[in-house]
Scaffold this active site. Sequence first.
Site, PDB file in Angstrom:
ATOM      1  N   TYR A 153     -22.090  -7.037   5.979  1.00  0.00           N
ATOM      2  CA  TYR A 153     -21.878  -5.709   6.562  1.00  0.00           C
ATOM      3  C   TYR A 153     -22.503  -4.552   5.792  1.00  0.00           C
ATOM      4  CZ  TYR A 153     -17.915  -6.383   3.362  1.00  0.00           C
ATOM      5  OH  TYR A 153     -17.139  -6.676   2.283  1.00  0.00           O
TER       6      TYR A 153
ATOM      7  N   SER B 218     -14.424   0.106  -3.811  1.00  0.00           N
ATOM      8  CA  SER B 218     -13.479  -0.163  -2.731  1.00  0.00           C
ATOM      9  C   SER B 218     -13.494   1.043  -1.802  1.00  0.00           C
ATOM     10  CB  SER B 218     -12.096  -0.402  -3.302  1.00  0.00           C
ATOM     11  OG  SER B 218     -11.708   0.714  -4.039  1.00  0.00           O
ATOM     12  N   LEU B 219     -12.768   0.933  -0.723  1.00  0.00           N
ATOM     13  CA  LEU B 219     -12.743   2.024   0.248  1.00  0.00           C
ATOM     14  C   LEU B 219     -11.386   2.700   0.240  1.00  0.00           C
ATOM     15  CD1 LEU B 219     -14.374   0.394   3.399  1.00  0.00           C
ATOM     16  CD2 LEU B 219     -15.390   2.036   1.838  1.00  0.00           C
TER      17      LEU B 219
ATOM     18  N   CYS C  11      19.423 -37.239   5.029  1.00  0.00           N
ATOM     19  CA  CYS C  11      19.947 -38.480   4.465  1.00  0.00           C
ATOM     20  C   CYS C  11      21.051 -38.222   3.435  1.00  0.00           C
ATOM     21  CB  CYS C  11      18.819 -39.291   3.841  1.00  0.00           C
ATOM     22  SG  CYS C  11      18.210 -38.564   2.315  1.00  0.00           S
TER      23      CYS C  11
ATOM     24  N   CYS D 239      13.884 -33.807  -1.680  1.00  0.00           N
ATOM     25  CA  CYS D 239      14.818 -34.908  -1.488  1.00  0.00           C
ATOM     26  C   CYS D 239      14.175 -36.123  -2.156  1.00  0.00           C
ATOM     27  CB  CYS D 239      15.023 -35.184  -0.007  1.00  0.00           C
ATOM     28  SG  CYS D 239      15.822 -36.772   0.267  1.00  0.00           S
TER      29      CYS D 239
ATOM     30  N   LYS E  93     -18.038   4.177   8.787  1.00  0.00           N
ATOM     31  CA  LYS E  93     -19.030   4.641   7.817  1.00  0.00           C
ATOM     32  C   LYS E  93     -19.932   5.683   8.460  1.00  0.00           C
ATOM     33  CE  LYS E  93     -19.257  -0.127   6.171  1.00  0.00           C
ATOM     34  NZ  LYS E  93     -19.986  -1.394   6.264  1.00  0.00           N
TER      35      LYS E  93
ATOM     36  N   ARG F 133     -16.936  -9.716  -6.454  1.00  0.00           N
ATOM     37  CA  ARG F 133     -16.705  -8.314  -6.787  1.00  0.00           C
ATOM     38  C   ARG F 133     -16.264  -8.143  -8.238  1.00  0.00           C
ATOM     39  NH1 ARG F 133     -13.682  -3.386  -5.788  1.00  0.00           N
ATOM     40  NH2 ARG F 133     -11.689  -4.377  -6.190  1.00  0.00           N
TER      41      ARG F 133
ATOM     42  N   GLU G 116     -18.263 -10.352   3.557  1.00  0.00           N
ATOM     43  CA  GLU G 116     -16.940 -10.908   3.296  1.00  0.00           C
ATOM     44  C   GLU G 116     -16.954 -12.402   3.579  1.00  0.00           C
ATOM     45  OE1 GLU G 116     -15.108  -8.391   2.334  1.00  0.00           O
ATOM     46  OE2 GLU G 116     -13.009  -9.055   2.398  1.00  0.00           O
TER      47      GLU G 116
ATOM     48  N   ASP H 295       0.824  -1.209   0.000  1.00  0.00           N
ATOM     49  CA  ASP H 295       0.000   0.000   0.000  1.00  0.00           C
ATOM     50  C   ASP H 295       0.858   1.258   0.000  1.00  0.00           C
ATOM     51  OD1 ASP H 295      -2.310  -1.402  -0.114  1.00  0.00           O
ATOM     52  OD2 ASP H 295      -2.724  -1.336   2.032  1.00  0.00           O
TER      53      ASP H 295
ATOM     54  N   CYS I 134      14.869 -41.982   3.525  1.00  0.00           N
ATOM     55  CA  CYS I 134      15.063 -40.713   4.227  1.00  0.00           C
ATOM     56  C   CYS I 134      14.105 -40.697   5.437  1.00  0.00           C
ATOM     57  CB  CYS I 134      14.776 -39.564   3.272  1.00  0.00           C
ATOM     58  SG  CYS I 134      14.980 -37.950   4.006  1.00  0.00           S
TER      59      CYS I 134
ATOM     60  N   LYS J 120     -12.903  -4.836   9.863  1.00  0.00           N
ATOM     61  CA  LYS J 120     -12.646  -5.019   8.436  1.00  0.00           C
ATOM     62  C   LYS J 120     -12.162  -6.455   8.242  1.00  0.00           C
ATOM     63  CE  LYS J 120     -10.433  -2.810   4.467  1.00  0.00           C
ATOM     64  NZ  LYS J 120     -10.055  -4.019   3.775  1.00  0.00           N
TER      65      LYS J 120
ATOM     66  N   GLU K 263     -16.913  -0.764  12.326  1.00  0.00           N
ATOM     67  CA  GLU K 263     -17.000  -2.214  12.122  1.00  0.00           C
ATOM     68  C   GLU K 263     -15.623  -2.819  11.912  1.00  0.00           C
ATOM     69  OE1 GLU K 263     -19.472  -2.408   8.639  1.00  0.00           O
ATOM     70  OE2 GLU K 263     -20.838  -0.962   9.570  1.00  0.00           O
TER      71      GLU K 263
ATOM     72  N   CYS L 295      20.216 -33.347   1.038  1.00  0.00           N
ATOM     73  CA  CYS L 295      19.234 -33.493   2.111  1.00  0.00           C
ATOM     74  C   CYS L 295      19.931 -33.470   3.473  1.00  0.00           C
ATOM     75  CB  CYS L 295      18.469 -34.809   1.944  1.00  0.00           C
ATOM     76  SG  CYS L 295      17.317 -35.123   3.289  1.00  0.00           S
TER      77      CYS L 295
ATOM     78  N   LYS M 213      -6.382   0.802   8.426  1.00  0.00           N
ATOM     79  CA  LYS M 213      -5.756  -0.514   8.401  1.00  0.00           C
ATOM     80  C   LYS M 213      -4.714  -0.654   9.504  1.00  0.00           C
ATOM     81  CE  LYS M 213      -5.947  -2.593   3.975  1.00  0.00           C
ATOM     82  NZ  LYS M 213      -5.089  -3.099   2.972  1.00  0.00           N
TER      83      LYS M 213
ATOM     84  N   ASP N 246     -10.852  -9.788   6.694  1.00  0.00           N
ATOM     85  CA  ASP N 246      -9.846  -9.995   5.662  1.00  0.00           C
ATOM     86  C   ASP N 246     -10.174 -11.271   4.894  1.00  0.00           C
ATOM     87  OD1 ASP N 246      -7.675  -9.470   4.189  1.00  0.00           O
ATOM     88  OD2 ASP N 246      -6.193  -9.993   5.713  1.00  0.00           O
TER      89      ASP N 246
HETATM   90  S1  IVH Z   1     -18.134  -1.676   3.416  1.00  0.00           S
HETATM   91  C1  IVH Z   1     -18.900   1.104  -0.096  1.00  0.00           C
HETATM   92  N1  IVH Z   1     -17.523  -2.984   5.607  1.00  0.00           N
HETATM   93  O1  IVH Z   1     -13.023  -4.105   2.471  1.00  0.00           O
HETATM   94  C2  IVH Z   1     -18.513   0.327   1.110  1.00  0.00           C
HETATM   95  N2  IVH Z   1     -16.236  -3.405   3.667  1.00  0.00           N
HETATM   96  O2  IVH Z   1     -11.712  -1.822   0.602  1.00  0.00           O
HETATM   97  C3  IVH Z   1     -18.407  -1.087   0.853  1.00  0.00           C
HETATM   98  N3  IVH Z   1     -14.515  -5.142   3.967  1.00  0.00           N
HETATM   99  O3  IVH Z   1     -14.419  -4.357  -0.716  1.00  0.00           O
HETATM  100  C4  IVH Z   1     -17.590  -1.859   1.773  1.00  0.00           C
HETATM  101  N4  IVH Z   1     -14.957  -5.579   6.071  1.00  0.00           N
HETATM  102  O4  IVH Z   1     -14.352  -6.438   0.733  1.00  0.00           O
HETATM  103  C5  IVH Z   1     -17.216  -2.767   4.313  1.00  0.00           C
HETATM  104  N5  IVH Z   1     -17.152  -4.100   7.621  1.00  0.00           N
HETATM  105  C6  IVH Z   1     -16.835  -3.897   6.328  1.00  0.00           C
HETATM  106  C7  IVH Z   1     -15.802  -4.601   5.676  1.00  0.00           C
HETATM  107  C8  IVH Z   1     -15.518  -4.322   4.331  1.00  0.00           C
HETATM  108  C9  IVH Z   1     -14.200  -5.891   5.032  1.00  0.00           C
HETATM  109  C10 IVH Z   1     -13.814  -5.224   2.653  1.00  0.00           C
HETATM  110  C11 IVH Z   1     -14.718  -5.290   1.455  1.00  0.00           C
HETATM  111  C12 IVH Z   1     -14.417  -4.075   0.634  1.00  0.00           C
HETATM  112  C13 IVH Z   1     -13.073  -3.684   1.143  1.00  0.00           C
HETATM  113  C14 IVH Z   1     -12.927  -2.199   1.098  1.00  0.00           C
END
Ligand code: IVH
Length: 675
Positions: free
Chosen positions: A233, A89-90, A417, A432, A296, A144, A181, A44, A438, A123, A121, A414, A320, A125
């Site tokens: 979510y 995406s966010l 052995c 090996c 949000k 997506r 997710e 990032d 072995c 996030k 909330e 190895c 993050k 993974d």
């Molecule tokens: S809201 C417009 N809430 O993170 C808002 N996203 O980069 C839509 N993700 O694509 C996303 N936890 O895959 C939202 N509590 C959460 C999330 C979440 C994980 C992921 C999701 C999204 C990415 C954002």
Amino acid sequence: MQLAKNMTKQEAKKKINQLSEQLRKHNHNYYILSQPTISDYDYDMMLKELEALEKQYPEFKDKNSPTQRVGTDRDNDFVQVKHEYPMLSLGNTYNLGELQDFDNRIKKILGEEAQYKYSCELKYDGTAISIKYQNGKFFQAVTRGDGTQGDDVSENVKTIRSIPLQLQGNDYPEKFEIRGEIIMPHKVFEQLNKEREDVGEQPFANPRNAASGSIKMKNSKDVAKRKLDAFLYFLLGEELPSDSHYENLNFAKKWGFKISDDRKLAKNINEVFEFINFWDKERENLPYDIDGIVIKVDSKKLQDELGFTGKSPRWAISYKFKAERVASKLLSIDYQVGRTGAITPVANLEPVQLAGTTVKRASLHNADIIKELDIRINDIVFVEKGGEIIPKIVGVDKSKRDSSSKEVKYITHCPECKTELVREEGEAKHYCPNEFTCPPQIKGKMEHFVSRKAMDINCGEATINALFNAGHLKNISDFYKLKYEHIFELEGFKEKSAKNLLESIEQSKKVPFERVLFALGIRFVGSTVAKILAKSFKNIKKLEKASVEELAQVDEIGERIAKSVFNFFRNEKNIEIIKDLKNAGLQFEMLEVEGETEILKGKKIVISGTFAKYSRNELKKMIEQNGGKNTSSVSKSTDYFLAGEKVGPSKLEKVKKFNIKVISEDEFLNMIENS
Ligand code: IVH
């Protein structure tokens, strides 16, 4: 962010090219190879640096720059569906100051006196999914993709138990979409990787890759075995019950969705900071990965007012977490030998505290990664505990490198052995090849042989070790030659426990052929592949004789597996072991199962669409029980196209092109009943 203030134009151009090249490579490592070699944070940061440079020097920005795409997970074998609402995406940040800026921006747009709250909330993974519901029923689940259109993975998503197929109550909107997710919990991930390593497959780098890989598998039956989970979510639709996003999620929870309780409605940005600080520590205790916090603006009305910038909403941001990272000295490298002979380099480090535990060892993956990161003995290296359970080395602090640093000479023989290692083309790992003498390979094979999904013999690692050291176990067939005295004389064994072990060995003679085949430990033959092979070849004799071509003709058996099986039976030692096992009374042929016929023998049938009487999985089972094969894609060798409702247009086109006979569900049922 450091800006390129004192760079010349020429230098900026060079840097932009360099960063683009590196990012493209990391993209490939991540999306295509599922083998990232840098942390998300570093990725990032690199991307942000490039973004900043491109902003400053737009003349050097390429239209295919890594900053211009969000990556796609589209796959041609799934029907593609356009999203009704794009999946955005966010914007993200690693920095609390930038979060304060986010709040200031919101205040500025909405006005000083505006009243607004933040929904905080976790996030998750994993991999994003959007699911449509109609009249309280699951309708369709789409990945997506590129944000505009994704893959219809409905059948796969339906295998996730926590996703309701029928909603509860009666106050849900007639039509709506819910996003969330798909994740793989730690426990499931560890088990899956163990199984993959057991059969010589590359383990997944982290639960996120495992989840996204799983949801794109061709066969939903295999997906079901992956034990995925999902948190939802985000609700979308015209008739949501409340203006508050937070409240809407409460409703969704009542309708039966898995909505986390780890949420908070924050009255101001300071309460958001509190939530973040709490979870930065507490996330260690979650049974799954999160990589940050999503914030949000809660009111839908205000969300609309705030709107969007290019690819992300102005009303939300993700904070993050930095993967916890420490520096330590690399003292030496050990090389471990697995059951299949795969070599894994492991770093010995000066002990260091990381995320609450003392770390002395860390994974180094393979020779390429050591080379790519230019890791040397006595270097100060960065160790990270991010998504992965095992800490890994993610880089070197080259500024601290001194004359004591020594280049890593990857082993050529190895460590156990002394046999010379081999590396096959396209394989990241060294092997090996001495599979029969072995020690770790023999013991590993035995552990696999007795495991629950294989012969299910009640014999732990320590017992195998003791029997091996005493000379009673040289290969897997020796289990059936064990005598009471051999076991009784071992430390910790009494009359009863020795008898129990013998009894458990005796019981294993009843284990069906498919599991015996899995137990043999043929490389790339996991339990699913073993089942397929056992079903198609019926007994070990036929399997032994099969050519690579014959093997590869079996549905779902690729060239790699076919070659591995073929080679296994060309080895005299293996043939000898199988003979011994046969003599001991193990099952080497399929038992005829009642209700099975050969009506569809040799027929390849593609199933497509949704059906009124049976599920696709049930239809598949019927095809197999009657000797046919269910294949996933239409080709000129397809015999029947079993069509339900909502068949994908691209498939229909192929059916027409190859002139394949189309049959309905009833016609199919008649076919198998009438005979
Ligand atoms: S809201 C417009 N809430 O993170 C808002 N996203 O980069 C839509 N993700 O694509 C996303 N936890 O895959 C939202 N509590 C959460 C999330 C979440 C994980 C992921 C999701 C999204 C990415 C954002």
